[in-house]
Design a protein around this motif. Sequence first.
Motif, PDB file in Angstrom:
ATOM      1  N   MET A 185       0.840  -1.208   0.000  1.00 37.29           N
ATOM      2  CA  MET A 185       0.000   0.000   0.000  1.00 37.29           C
ATOM      3  C   MET A 185       0.872   1.253   0.000  1.00 37.29           C
ATOM      4  O   MET A 185       0.453   2.315  -0.484  1.00 37.29           O
ATOM      5  N   GLU A 186       2.096   1.121   0.532  1.00 39.27           N
ATOM      6  CA  GLU A 186       2.998   2.262   0.649  1.00 39.27           C
ATOM      7  C   GLU A 186       3.848   2.454  -0.605  1.00 39.27           C
ATOM      8  O   GLU A 186       3.981   3.571  -1.085  1.00 39.27           O
ATOM      9  N   ASP A 187       4.425   1.354  -1.119  1.00 41.49           N
ATOM     10  CA  ASP A 187       5.365   1.535  -2.235  1.00 41.49           C
ATOM     11  C   ASP A 187       4.880   0.990  -3.570  1.00 41.49           C
ATOM     12  O   ASP A 187       4.885   1.710  -4.574  1.00 41.49           O
ATOM     13  N   LEU A 188       4.441  -0.247  -3.636  1.00 37.71           N
ATOM     14  CA  LEU A 188       4.095  -0.830  -4.934  1.00 37.71           C
ATOM     15  C   LEU A 188       2.867  -0.185  -5.567  1.00 37.71           C
ATOM     16  O   LEU A 188       2.719  -0.200  -6.792  1.00 37.71           O
ATOM     17  N   ALA A 189       2.015   0.409  -4.749  1.00 34.26           N
ATOM     18  CA  ALA A 189       0.823   1.082  -5.284  1.00 34.26           C
ATOM     19  C   ALA A 189       1.171   2.263  -6.176  1.00 34.26           C
ATOM     20  O   ALA A 189       0.360   2.674  -7.019  1.00 34.26           O
ATOM     21  N   ALA A 217      -2.850  -3.744  -4.441  1.00 39.98           N
ATOM     22  CA  ALA A 217      -2.541  -2.313  -4.482  1.00 39.98           C
ATOM     23  C   ALA A 217      -1.568  -2.019  -5.617  1.00 39.98           C
ATOM     24  O   ALA A 217      -1.605  -0.939  -6.227  1.00 39.98           O
ATOM     25  N   ALA A 218      -0.703  -2.986  -5.934  1.00 41.07           N
ATOM     26  CA  ALA A 218       0.263  -2.797  -7.015  1.00 41.07           C
ATOM     27  C   ALA A 218      -0.424  -2.613  -8.366  1.00 41.07           C
ATOM     28  O   ALA A 218       0.135  -1.975  -9.270  1.00 41.07           O
ATOM     29  N   ARG A 271     -10.241   1.956  -3.954  1.00 40.61           N
ATOM     30  CA  ARG A 271      -9.339   2.492  -4.975  1.00 40.61           C
ATOM     31  C   ARG A 271      -9.325   1.601  -6.219  1.00 40.61           C
ATOM     32  O   ARG A 271      -9.269   2.109  -7.345  1.00 40.61           O
ATOM     33  N   LEU A 272      -9.378   0.299  -6.032  1.00 43.32           N
ATOM     34  CA  LEU A 272      -9.444  -0.608  -7.175  1.00 43.32           C
ATOM     35  C   LEU A 272     -10.738  -0.381  -7.962  1.00 43.32           C
ATOM     36  O   LEU A 272     -10.725  -0.334  -9.204  1.00 43.32           O
ATOM     37  N   THR A 273     -11.829  -0.238  -7.231  1.00 41.96           N
ATOM     38  CA  THR A 273     -13.119  -0.006  -7.889  1.00 41.96           C
ATOM     39  C   THR A 273     -13.091   1.284  -8.694  1.00 41.96           C
ATOM     40  O   THR A 273     -13.582   1.338  -9.833  1.00 41.96           O
TER      41      THR A 273
END
Length: 231
Positions: A112-116, A143-144, A186-188
């Motif tokens: 959630m912090e970096d790969l997103a 999240a990525a 966020r995905l939605t």
Amino acid sequence: MSKILFVMTGVGHWTLADGTRHPTGFWAEEAVVPYEAFKAAGHEIVVATPGGVVPTVDKGSLAPEVNGGQEGADKVTAALDSMTEISNPIRLEDVHLDDYAAVFYPGGHGPMEDLAVDATSGELLVDALDSGKPLGVVCHAPAALLAARRSDGSNAFAGYEVAAFTNAEEAQAGFADKAKWLLQDRLTEAGVQVRVGEPWAPKVVVDRDLVTGQNPSSSAPVAAELLKKLA
């Protein structure tokens, strides 16, 4: 024997809405269980992180209460200690996708912090999707997918059905009211269709070459579905 790429978070914290840093990283079960399944099937594992940093395990994921007791906690800790690939990651920036038969992203709050927001990871995901390679993503690791954008700015996974850590689970974990944003929401918003299962129960969604799992208990069935695609 083929190679499977594990793309893992490179951070040990998750910045909350009030600016505080919650200690986290990757969730042990989501790395250990698929790792053991893939190795048992004869595959080689390569771990990659942003910058090649050694990934941090979320200490909470080593607790007896999330591993069925002390024996389970000791087992997952010992398994992690034996996974030499985690201690020797390559730089995500140096990955050549052609070298791998499949790609897997374990979760934890770290992604959630970096790969997103990691453009290199996002490009890798787009390339993996377009290549037709099996792609497994579990829990918070979807999240990525938010960073996987086409040249026109659209999300490469828009229209795909996925499982991911849900708003209900985030609320029960005590973070829904502390997070800057929620993964399901966020995905939605990105056009990804989140299929919600019962909190904490295994939930796997397979859409074309993408295999996703909702939570830690989904890591084993996600690994099993990926292995089917590699058979």
